[in-house]
Motif scaffolding. Sequence first.
Motif, PDB file in Angstrom:
ATOM      1  N   LYS A  29       0.822  -1.205   0.000  1.00 24.49           N
ATOM      2  CA  LYS A  29       0.000   0.000   0.000  1.00 24.49           C
ATOM      3  C   LYS A  29       0.865   1.269   0.000  1.00 24.49           C
ATOM      4  O   LYS A  29       0.538   2.257  -0.669  1.00 24.49           O
ATOM      5  CB  LYS A  29      -0.949  -0.008   1.206  1.00 24.49           C
ATOM      6  N   ILE A  30       1.966   1.238   0.757  1.00 18.67           N
ATOM      7  CA  ILE A  30       2.883   2.391   0.749  1.00 18.67           C
ATOM      8  C   ILE A  30       3.451   2.601  -0.649  1.00 18.67           C
ATOM      9  O   ILE A  30       3.501   3.732  -1.157  1.00 18.67           O
ATOM     10  CB  ILE A  30       4.003   2.181   1.785  1.00 18.67           C
ATOM     11  N   LYS A  31       3.837   1.528  -1.293  1.00 19.62           N
ATOM     12  CA  LYS A  31       4.338   1.626  -2.669  1.00 19.62           C
ATOM     13  C   LYS A  31       3.255   2.146  -3.609  1.00 19.62           C
ATOM     14  O   LYS A  31       3.523   2.973  -4.489  1.00 19.62           O
ATOM     15  CB  LYS A  31       4.830   0.261  -3.148  1.00 19.62           C
ATOM     16  N   GLY A  32       2.021   1.692  -3.410  1.00 21.83           N
ATOM     17  CA  GLY A  32       0.921   2.159  -4.257  1.00 21.83           C
ATOM     18  C   GLY A  32       0.697   3.646  -4.126  1.00 21.83           C
ATOM     19  O   GLY A  32       0.369   4.336  -5.108  1.00 21.83           O
ATOM     20  N   GLY A  33       0.888   4.176  -2.903  1.00 22.62           N
ATOM     21  CA  GLY A  33       0.716   5.611  -2.686  1.00 22.62           C
ATOM     22  C   GLY A  33       1.802   6.433  -3.351  1.00 22.62           C
ATOM     23  O   GLY A  33       1.513   7.429  -4.036  1.00 22.62           O
ATOM     24  N   TRP A  34       3.055   6.029  -3.179  1.00 23.75           N
ATOM     25  CA  TRP A  34       4.156   6.801  -3.767  1.00 23.75           C
ATOM     26  C   TRP A  34       4.186   6.673  -5.288  1.00 23.75           C
ATOM     27  O   TRP A  34       4.336   7.679  -6.002  1.00 23.75           O
ATOM     28  CB  TRP A  34       5.490   6.355  -3.170  1.00 23.75           C
ATOM     29  N   ALA A  35       4.031   5.449  -5.788  1.00 23.31           N
ATOM     30  CA  ALA A  35       4.027   5.255  -7.239  1.00 23.31           C
ATOM     31  C   ALA A  35       2.852   5.981  -7.879  1.00 23.31           C
ATOM     32  O   ALA A  35       2.970   6.565  -8.969  1.00 23.31           O
ATOM     33  CB  ALA A  35       3.974   3.772  -7.573  1.00 23.31           C
ATOM     34  N   GLY A  36       1.704   5.972  -7.189  1.00 27.51           N
ATOM     35  CA  GLY A  36       0.524   6.645  -7.723  1.00 27.51           C
ATOM     36  C   GLY A  36       0.755   8.124  -7.954  1.00 27.51           C
ATOM     37  O   GLY A  36       0.287   8.688  -8.954  1.00 27.51           O
ATOM     38  N   GLN A  37       1.489   8.760  -7.053  1.00 32.03           N
ATOM     39  CA  GLN A  37       1.779  10.189  -7.232  1.00 32.03           C
ATOM     40  C   GLN A  37       2.545  10.436  -8.528  1.00 32.03           C
ATOM     41  O   GLN A  37       2.255  11.379  -9.275  1.00 32.03           O
ATOM     42  CB  GLN A  37       2.602  10.706  -6.058  1.00 32.03           C
ATOM     43  N   VAL A  38       3.542   9.605  -8.780  1.00 32.55           N
ATOM     44  CA  VAL A  38       4.357   9.781  -9.990  1.00 32.55           C
ATOM     45  C   VAL A  38       3.524   9.498 -11.236  1.00 32.55           C
ATOM     46  O   VAL A  38       3.617  10.218 -12.243  1.00 32.55           O
ATOM     47  CB  VAL A  38       5.598   8.868  -9.927  1.00 32.55           C
ATOM     48  N   ILE A  39       2.692   8.469 -11.179  1.00 27.73           N
ATOM     49  CA  ILE A  39       1.844   8.131 -12.325  1.00 27.73           C
ATOM     50  C   ILE A  39       0.885   9.279 -12.639  1.00 27.73           C
ATOM     51  O   ILE A  39       0.784   9.743 -13.780  1.00 27.73           O
ATOM     52  CB  ILE A  39       1.064   6.829 -12.040  1.00 27.73           C
ATOM     53  N   GLY A  40       0.167   9.744 -11.630  1.00 29.62           N
ATOM     54  CA  GLY A  40      -0.809  10.810 -11.853  1.00 29.62           C
ATOM     55  C   GLY A  40      -0.163  12.099 -12.302  1.00 29.62           C
ATOM     56  O   GLY A  40      -0.681  12.797 -13.186  1.00 29.62           O
ATOM     57  N   CYS A  41       0.969  12.433 -11.704  1.00 29.26           N
ATOM     58  CA  CYS A  41       1.681  13.660 -12.063  1.00 29.26           C
ATOM     59  C   CYS A  41       2.168  13.600 -13.507  1.00 29.26           C
ATOM     60  O   CYS A  41       2.069  14.575 -14.256  1.00 29.26           O
ATOM     61  CB  CYS A  41       2.855  13.846 -11.103  1.00 29.26           C
ATOM     62  N   THR A  42       2.679  12.445 -13.902  1.00 27.04           N
ATOM     63  CA  THR A  42       3.176  12.274 -15.274  1.00 27.04           C
ATOM     64  C   THR A  42       2.051  12.384 -16.279  1.00 27.04           C
ATOM     65  O   THR A  42       2.175  13.060 -17.309  1.00 27.04           O
ATOM     66  CB  THR A  42       3.876  10.912 -15.419  1.00 27.04           C
ATOM     67  N   TYR A  43       0.923  11.727 -15.994  1.00 28.63           N
ATOM     68  CA  TYR A  43      -0.202  11.761 -16.930  1.00 28.63           C
ATOM     69  C   TYR A  43      -0.708  13.183 -17.138  1.00 28.63           C
ATOM     70  O   TYR A  43      -0.966  13.623 -18.267  1.00 28.63           O
ATOM     71  CB  TYR A  43      -1.336  10.878 -16.406  1.00 28.63           C
ATOM     72  N   GLY A  44      -0.819  13.926 -16.053  1.00 29.14           N
ATOM     73  CA  GLY A  44      -1.343  15.289 -16.162  1.00 29.14           C
ATOM     74  C   GLY A  44      -0.324  16.321 -16.588  1.00 29.14           C
ATOM     75  O   GLY A  44      -0.689  17.466 -16.877  1.00 29.14           O
TER      76      GLY A  44
END
Length: 525
Positions: free
Chosen positions: A48-63
């Motif tokens: 879950k910790i990995k999902g939170g940190w990776a999610g930030q990079v994914i969302g930031c990159t997409y937008g």
Amino acid sequence: MKKIFLFSITLFSVLIFFSCKTENSKSKAKSITSSSEIEISKTELLNKIKGGWAGQVIGCTYGGPTEFKWNGTMIDDHIPIPWDDTRMLWYYENSPGLYDDVYMDLTFVDVFRKYGIDAPDSLHAIAFANAEYPLWHANQAARYNILSGIMPPESGYWKNNPHADDIDFQIEADFAGLMSPGMVNSAVEICNRIGRIMNYGDGLYGGMYVAAMYSLAFVHDDIEFIVEEALKVIPEQSDFYQCIYDVIKSYKSNPDDWKFAWFEAQKRWTHDIGCPDGVFMPFNIDAKINAAYIVIGLLYGKGDYGATIDISTRCGYDSDCNPANAAGILGTMIGYDAIPEYWKLGLDKVEDLNFQFTEMSLNKVYEEGMSQAIEIIKRNGGEETDKDVIIKYQSPETVPLEVGFEGVYPIERAGLNKRLSQTQKEIDINFNGSAFVLTGYASYEGKQEDAVLEFELYIDDALTETIKMPTLSLIRRHEVAWNYDLTEGEHKITLKAKYIPENYYVNVRDLITYSINKSEANVYF
């Protein structure tokens, strides 16, 4: 007829299944109280910790390609937003400033790593102010304050920081929730300390709300519940609470059309009082409206990872940071392993790369985040075994009300475009109101070395402040001058050059005038 009957029975069964699943999820959430102990495996905690940190990079990159290109309007469905396995690495190598909402988090994570969980706020402030990365808005105003000797909480207080209601801490508070699984009040307390470096009032509440959603996402699997439960930490009287509450109401009345919620939020909550870049301009980096876009993505995405990111992005304004928060919260809820492979395209190329200006990569922060989360769990009465942790769950507690920019209402923005220089050593500006902000910057002509320009601010012929303005962008003063404490009436502002060498100047761009009289301002304020 038999086929139709069988299809109807099947469809009815599916609807009953999902209805029961939703009700079971809500019942489970209601059964968890402040006295509950929640056991979770270390493997799942790390996931879950990995999902939170990776999610930030994914969302930031997409937008990333859309950031502040759609101001006051949505990104329509027909406009493609590209995604492939090259995009993350490209931004890491060519435009690392995109990840300011991640490397800002990492500053605080790193201070905790070096000095322990009890590291004083002053160490966080000093590390933040002296970092080599560029900053904007409330962050940059706070950096200038700290380097000038104004430490937190004064560095984020609205009378010292015209950007106090801006999005800054909201986009970088993820770390506080990821450190505090299931312990929402612990997450909020971390925010209450560090968020005051750069924000106050609604700006601070934005970070608290985001961190609260992360914290709850560790132990709940109902995104609607997480969105609503996290809002309990915010006082109902605040504009921030009212804005998010309006989005939730829109969702409940029309759960299948995110654009309906977007229009409703747009009509009421897009006016800006504080940020000098947004007052009477088609630009908005205010915390509450951008938080509304996070919530619109989470609610209308209905747990679908791609839909959540896409909707938060298409709401516009800060459309890389908002999907980063949304993707991080949902990534925490479902865990790294459950993030669809499509959305992890290219992640393996960057996970070992340090974010620019830091000594930390995603892989490093996964492990460090795990270590800090376990420490916070134990400090709050939880336990650690060889394979599991036991979390003492915290029910949300509401923080006290504080309001920035209280009693001041913007009434006019006027272009000045005046230069204070060696040849123009004094500028007089008259206005009628109770407060003002002068926007502008320090610069030079030709090839010069960076310097710190100096001038005096007089209000009604009384020396109020001696102001230093660096030409170096990294440590710049975000505005020329401001004062929110005047009596209503006619005033004269005078700027007198004290040290401005030849070929250097202070450009005084706009005058924003405020009044204590609400009737003079927009009816929505």
